[in-house]
Design a protein around this motif. Structure first.
Motif, PDB file in Angstrom:
ATOM      1  N   GLY B 284       0.826  -1.206   0.000  1.00 22.26           N
ATOM      2  CA  GLY B 284       0.000   0.000   0.000  1.00 22.26           C
ATOM      3  C   GLY B 284       0.852   1.244   0.000  1.00 22.26           C
ATOM      4  O   GLY B 284       1.962   1.269  -0.516  1.00 22.26           O
ATOM      5  N   CYS B 285       0.323   2.310   0.614  1.00 22.62           N
ATOM      6  CA  CYS B 285       1.018   3.596   0.624  1.00 22.62           C
ATOM      7  C   CYS B 285       2.120   3.573   1.683  1.00 22.62           C
ATOM      8  O   CYS B 285       1.847   3.470   2.876  1.00 22.62           O
ATOM      9  CB  CYS B 285       0.029   4.723   0.905  1.00 22.62           C
ATOM     10  SG  CYS B 285       0.849   6.293   1.205  1.00 22.62           S
ATOM     11  N   TRP B 296      -4.391   3.805   6.643  1.00 23.90           N
ATOM     12  CA  TRP B 296      -3.398   3.203   5.782  1.00 23.90           C
ATOM     13  C   TRP B 296      -3.834   1.842   5.240  1.00 23.90           C
ATOM     14  O   TRP B 296      -3.642   1.540   4.068  1.00 23.90           O
ATOM     15  CB  TRP B 296      -2.065   3.056   6.534  1.00 23.90           C
ATOM     16  CG  TRP B 296      -1.132   2.119   5.847  1.00 23.90           C
ATOM     17  CD1 TRP B 296      -0.422   2.362   4.709  1.00 23.90           C
ATOM     18  CD2 TRP B 296      -0.844   0.765   6.206  1.00 23.90           C
ATOM     19  NE1 TRP B 296       0.300   1.257   4.352  1.00 23.90           N
ATOM     20  CE2 TRP B 296       0.062   0.254   5.255  1.00 23.90           C
ATOM     21  CE3 TRP B 296      -1.257  -0.067   7.252  1.00 23.90           C
ATOM     22  CZ2 TRP B 296       0.556  -1.047   5.303  1.00 23.90           C
ATOM     23  CZ3 TRP B 296      -0.753  -1.360   7.303  1.00 23.90           C
ATOM     24  CH2 TRP B 296       0.137  -1.843   6.336  1.00 23.90           C
ATOM     25  N   GLU B 297      -4.488   1.039   6.089  1.00 23.82           N
ATOM     26  CA  GLU B 297      -4.858  -0.316   5.679  1.00 23.82           C
ATOM     27  C   GLU B 297      -5.731  -0.330   4.436  1.00 23.82           C
ATOM     28  O   GLU B 297      -5.658  -1.234   3.629  1.00 23.82           O
ATOM     29  CB  GLU B 297      -5.567  -1.037   6.831  1.00 23.82           C
ATOM     30  CG  GLU B 297      -4.567  -1.733   7.739  1.00 23.82           C
ATOM     31  CD  GLU B 297      -5.247  -2.511   8.843  1.00 23.82           C
ATOM     32  OE1 GLU B 297      -6.400  -2.924   8.647  1.00 23.82           O
ATOM     33  OE2 GLU B 297      -4.607  -2.689   9.893  1.00 23.82           O
ATOM     34  N   THR B 305      -2.255   3.877  -8.801  1.00 19.49           N
ATOM     35  CA  THR B 305      -1.813   4.617  -9.983  1.00 19.49           C
ATOM     36  C   THR B 305      -2.162   6.096  -9.808  1.00 19.49           C
ATOM     37  O   THR B 305      -3.237   6.421  -9.294  1.00 19.49           O
ATOM     38  CB  THR B 305      -2.536   4.079 -11.238  1.00 19.49           C
ATOM     39  OG1 THR B 305      -2.482   2.667 -11.199  1.00 19.49           O
ATOM     40  CG2 THR B 305      -1.860   4.578 -12.506  1.00 19.49           C
ATOM     41  N   LEU B 306      -1.249   6.981 -10.261  1.00 21.60           N
ATOM     42  CA  LEU B 306      -1.489   8.419 -10.097  1.00 21.60           C
ATOM     43  C   LEU B 306      -2.787   8.842 -10.780  1.00 21.60           C
ATOM     44  O   LEU B 306      -3.099   8.392 -11.881  1.00 21.60           O
ATOM     45  CB  LEU B 306      -0.321   9.212 -10.699  1.00 21.60           C
ATOM     46  CG  LEU B 306       1.051   9.039 -10.057  1.00 21.60           C
ATOM     47  CD1 LEU B 306       2.054   9.965 -10.718  1.00 21.60           C
ATOM     48  CD2 LEU B 306       1.003   9.321  -8.561  1.00 21.60           C
ATOM     49  N   LYS B 307      -3.546   9.693 -10.103  1.00 20.57           N
ATOM     50  CA  LYS B 307      -4.792  10.218 -10.666  1.00 20.57           C
ATOM     51  C   LYS B 307      -4.625  11.718 -10.936  1.00 20.57           C
ATOM     52  O   LYS B 307      -4.018  12.427 -10.123  1.00 20.57           O
ATOM     53  CB  LYS B 307      -5.947  10.026  -9.666  1.00 20.57           C
ATOM     54  CG  LYS B 307      -6.343   8.580  -9.456  1.00 20.57           C
ATOM     55  CD  LYS B 307      -7.416   8.148 -10.425  1.00 20.57           C
ATOM     56  CE  LYS B 307      -7.741   6.661 -10.368  1.00 20.57           C
ATOM     57  NZ  LYS B 307      -6.641   5.720 -10.292  1.00 20.57           N
ATOM     58  N   GLU B 308      -5.215  12.164 -12.046  1.00 23.05           N
ATOM     59  CA  GLU B 308      -5.137  13.587 -12.380  1.00 23.05           C
ATOM     60  C   GLU B 308      -6.281  14.301 -11.672  1.00 23.05           C
ATOM     61  O   GLU B 308      -7.442  14.082 -11.987  1.00 23.05           O
ATOM     62  CB  GLU B 308      -5.220  13.786 -13.899  1.00 23.05           C
ATOM     63  CG  GLU B 308      -4.892  15.204 -14.330  1.00 23.05           C
ATOM     64  CD  GLU B 308      -4.668  15.319 -15.830  1.00 23.05           C
ATOM     65  OE1 GLU B 308      -4.950  14.354 -16.551  1.00 23.05           O
ATOM     66  OE2 GLU B 308      -4.216  16.389 -16.278  1.00 23.05           O
ATOM     67  N   ILE B 309      -5.933  15.156 -10.715  1.00 23.95           N
ATOM     68  CA  ILE B 309      -6.994  15.800  -9.936  1.00 23.95           C
ATOM     69  C   ILE B 309      -7.247  17.219 -10.390  1.00 23.95           C
ATOM     70  O   ILE B 309      -8.262  17.824 -10.054  1.00 23.95           O
ATOM     71  CB  ILE B 309      -6.645  15.807  -8.430  1.00 23.95           C
ATOM     72  CG1 ILE B 309      -5.240  16.358  -8.234  1.00 23.95           C
ATOM     73  CG2 ILE B 309      -6.787  14.438  -7.819  1.00 23.95           C
ATOM     74  CD1 ILE B 309      -5.029  16.950  -6.894  1.00 23.95           C
ATOM     75  N   PRO B 317      -3.631   8.244  -5.252  1.00 23.48           N
ATOM     76  CA  PRO B 317      -4.951   8.390  -4.619  1.00 23.48           C
ATOM     77  C   PRO B 317      -5.139   7.523  -3.378  1.00 23.48           C
ATOM     78  O   PRO B 317      -6.103   6.781  -3.295  1.00 23.48           O
ATOM     79  CB  PRO B 317      -5.894   7.934  -5.738  1.00 23.48           C
ATOM     80  CG  PRO B 317      -5.105   6.891  -6.464  1.00 23.48           C
ATOM     81  CD  PRO B 317      -3.648   7.274  -6.355  1.00 23.48           C
ATOM     82  N   CYS B 318      -4.240   7.623  -2.401  1.00 20.21           N
ATOM     83  CA  CYS B 318      -4.424   6.794  -1.216  1.00 20.21           C
ATOM     84  C   CYS B 318      -5.289   7.542  -0.200  1.00 20.21           C
ATOM     85  O   CYS B 318      -5.191   8.762  -0.090  1.00 20.21           O
ATOM     86  CB  CYS B 318      -3.076   6.407  -0.620  1.00 20.21           C
ATOM     87  SG  CYS B 318      -2.021   7.804  -0.251  1.00 20.21           S
ATOM     88  N   PRO B 319      -6.123   6.840   0.553  1.00 19.81           N
ATOM     89  CA  PRO B 319      -7.019   7.520   1.495  1.00 19.81           C
ATOM     90  C   PRO B 319      -6.263   8.133   2.678  1.00 19.81           C
ATOM     91  O   PRO B 319      -6.775   9.028   3.348  1.00 19.81           O
ATOM     92  CB  PRO B 319      -7.952   6.408   1.964  1.00 19.81           C
ATOM     93  CG  PRO B 319      -7.215   5.140   1.709  1.00 19.81           C
ATOM     94  CD  PRO B 319      -6.328   5.384   0.535  1.00 19.81           C
ATOM     95  N   CYS B 320      -5.030   7.651   2.913  1.00 15.69           N
ATOM     96  CA  CYS B 320      -4.324   8.121   4.101  1.00 15.69           C
ATOM     97  C   CYS B 320      -3.614   9.465   3.884  1.00 15.69           C
ATOM     98  O   CYS B 320      -3.462  10.238   4.826  1.00 15.69           O
ATOM     99  CB  CYS B 320      -3.322   7.068   4.560  1.00 15.69           C
ATOM    100  SG  CYS B 320      -2.392   6.278   3.244  1.00 15.69           S
TER     101      CYS B 320
END
Lengths: 328, 322
Positions: B284-285, B296-297, B305-309, B317-320
């Motif tokens: 993960g991250c 983190w989990e 994969t990188l997201k274009e924001i 795009p990790c939630p942590c």
């Protein structure tokens, strides 16, 4: 400044090295004070004499070549220059401590860090094994080393760069020194770890009320943590002032040039920087007069090149090597 | 049209151990990196030591054999090209190293050093090459008298100029600059940075500019990629990245820069801990793992994969961390 306000007073210090090519004067008559409980930053480029200044104060100059030829270094009223070696050894590591740039070379690789920490304690105080252990662990907690009891049995190579530097700080501070000399303490570290270490030094300084001499080439570090600043160039202090005064109103062309040449976060990307032309002079090329003349881009008279400019207090507590061409 | 396209590049090194010196683990120095670099553009690459930025640079100039992924230069796939097949490409891709004292042969004169690229590429007669060497010295601001001297006779800044002269000798399209000024004195750094900017303008060069000094990277780059433990976690136009960082690691890096202004002292959100080892990195991250982030989990089984924001602004795009 009176001696009660300053813990260290350096006057006209001259330090030289005798080598095959004759005598080289690395520090050429510098004067400064370290205010009690404050941080003095010494900033300069390679070969400007900032580390030699630190080694002069701690009397750790490489022997037999390094010599203090003149001037005085008063620490709490006592002149360290004329102090017998035995007396100096009592002060060093006890009242005055030093941390170095590269902890991997400053630590002994074949002894556990715990043993090295214990040595620092036992050199200056007599105490039992249990006391040594308790004090060691206490200090390691202070410098925020996790799992201190286990770390004590590890060797320097088993620690990360940041941990090694913390260990060295622990050794330097274990006897609660009054003055800490930190010679490029964060240069070998990553920027995130640098921030941790600088904050750690500042916190411990507050807690223990010690004074700090911080030697660095990084003006960012100076701006973030120092109270007073001395700018060194080619063996001399060219400017000395309070940190706010120095960054707001630099008077010497070298200080101005340095401040203008660093890329800033708010500057426009890919624009040319204001660079100081030429190179930092080597010790063999030091001139008797204004040493920044060659790189200042301004014409100096023969007399200005051959006579040392006076070091004067140009405004309250703001000192400058007063070359009429380089100081506007 | 992009000059360089890197797709999901992985560069692993075997970690050997045991009696038979077998590979017992792999060090994932670069672990799935993708980006493009346009002609005339500078892409900055920042990160802490051990994040894989130098390895990435070496893989791109093919000083290493990539484990997986694809490197396309000028429309040509060079990922697995042989040394012979690479030679024509080497004209167009050069490298500048951190320590000019170590990257210049101490027993060669400046002329030997600067002539060598032409000899390798079998270009010009002896007279022509001598003239080219003088032209190069002039371009990087050294005098003709330098030709018969050895690297040790020069200061750090001058040596770096020799390194730059060697890199531009064959009029390349891309130069990988690996920490080109971090070994230099502060007052000399800006001279070398200015030289790189001038050369880029005059010769239309593209740079991959690797450094740990974020203020330097920002000053030199059009876009900046932030690397952490073998992966790019954020990539954005330089101004955008500095004003609007989205990944927690980028924010932490920016926060740690000591600003040369005593009126801007900051209470910092300090990063705890050190960069973890790229041998058996956490799933993960990796940064969320270091920060022990409660979310983190969730990142473990996610596609990171990188997201274009925002236009041109990519982030993991990790939630942590975002």
């Amino acid at each position: 400044m009176s001696s009660t306000a300053s813990i260290l007073e350096v006057r006209d210090l001259v330090t030289a090295f005798d080598g095959d090519a004759g005598r080289m004067t690395a520090v050429d008559g510098i004067s400064f004070d370290v205010p009690r409980g404050k941080t003095l930053g010494i900033v300069g480029e390679s070969g400007c004499g900032k580390s030699v200044t630190a080694f002069s104060i701690t009397r750790l100059l490489p022997q037999p070549h390094g010599k203090i030829l003149g001037g005085s270094i008063h620490f709490e009223g006592r002149d360290l220059v004329s102090l017998p070696l035995e007396e100096m050894q009592k002060i060093r590591g006890n009242d005055i401590s030093m941390i170095f740039q590269e902890p991997m070379t400053a630590l002994n690789p074949v002894q556990t860090v715990g043993r090295q920490l214990a040595e620092a304690i036992l050199l200056h105080t007599e105490c039992s094994k249990a006391e040594v252990l308790a004090r060691s662990i206490d200090m390691m907690i202070k410098v925020r080393i996790p799992e201190p009891a286990q770390r004590l049995n590890e060797y320097p190579h088993q620690l990360s760069g940041g941990m090694r530097q913390r260990m060295m700080i622990a050794m330097a501070l274990i006897n609660k020194p009054k003055l800490l000399i930190a010679d490029e303490p964060t240069t070998a570290l990553d920027v995130t770890v640098q921030a941790q270490i600088l904050e750690l030094i500042a916190d411990l300084q507050k807690e223990m009320g010690m004074s700090v001499v911080l030697i660095t080439h990084d003006l960012g570090v100076i701006a973030q943590v120092c109270d007073e600043v001395a700018v060194m160039y080619a063996g001399r202090i060219v400017e000395r002032a309070n940190v706010h005064e120095l960054f707001a109103k630099p008077r010497h062309a070298y200080t101005q040039g340095l401040l203008e040449s660093i890329p800033r976060l708010d500057s426009k990307p890919k624009t040319l920087l204001k660079a100081i032309p030429g190179n930092v002079p080597g010790i063999a090329d030091f001139k008797p007069g204004c040493r920044f003349a060659e790189r200042s881009g301004r014409n100096h008279t023969a007399q200005q090149l051959n006579t040392r400019p006076p070091f004067i207090e140009i405004s309250a507590n703001h000192w400058v090597e007063n070359c009429p061409i380089c100081v506007a | 049209m992009s000059l360089l396209t890197v797709q999901n590049l992985q560069q692993y090194f075997p970690v050997r151990g045991g009696l038979l010196h077998r590979a017992v683990a792999s060090c994932k120095a670069v672990d799935g990196v993708s980006f493009t670099l346009n002609s005339g553009e500078t892409l900055g690459l920042v990160g802490e030591s051990g994040c894989g930025k130098t390895t990435l640079g070496k893989a791109i100039v093919r000083l290493l054999k990539p484990t997986r992924g694809k490197i396309e230069f000028d429309g040509q796939d060079i990922t697995h090209a042989s040394i012979g097949a690479l030679r024509p490409m080497r004209r167009h891709v050069q490298m500048i190293f951190q320590d000019p004292a170590e990257s210049l042969n101490p027993r060669h004169t400046v002329r030997d050093i600067l002539e060598e690229p032409f000899i390798v590429q079998k270009m010009g007669t002896k007279e022509e090459r001598r003239k080219w060497v003088l032209d190069l010295l002039d371009k990087v601001g050294l005098s003709a008298s330098a030709t018969d001297r050895f690297p040790f006779e020069f200061s750090g800044g001058q040596r770096q100029r020799i390194g730059i002269a060697r890199a531009i000798a064959l009029k390349p399209k891309l130069i990988v600059c690996d920490e080109p000024v971090s070994a230099l004195d502060v007052s000399v750094q800006s001279q070398v940075l200015n030289l790189l900017l001038d050369l880029q303008r005059d010769m239309g060069l593209s740079y991959l500019f690797i450094a740990h000094g974020l203020n330097v990277v920002k000053h030199m780059s059009d876009r900046v990629a932030v690397m952490y433990l073998g992966k790019i976690v954020e990539l954005a136009p330089a101004e955008e990245l500095y004003h609007n960082p989205r990944h927690a690691y980028t924010k932490a890096l920016l926060d740690a820069i000591p600003i040369a202004d005593p009126t801007k002292r900051r209470e910092r959100q300090l990063l705890r801990g050190d960069v973890p080892s790229p041998i058996n990195p956490p799933p993960g991250c990796a940064f969320g793992h270091r920060m022990k982030h409660p979310k983190w989990e969730q990142s473990v089984n996610m596609d990171l994969t990188l997201k274009e924001i925002a236009p041109g602004h990519f982030v993991q795009p990790c939630p942590c961390c975002t």
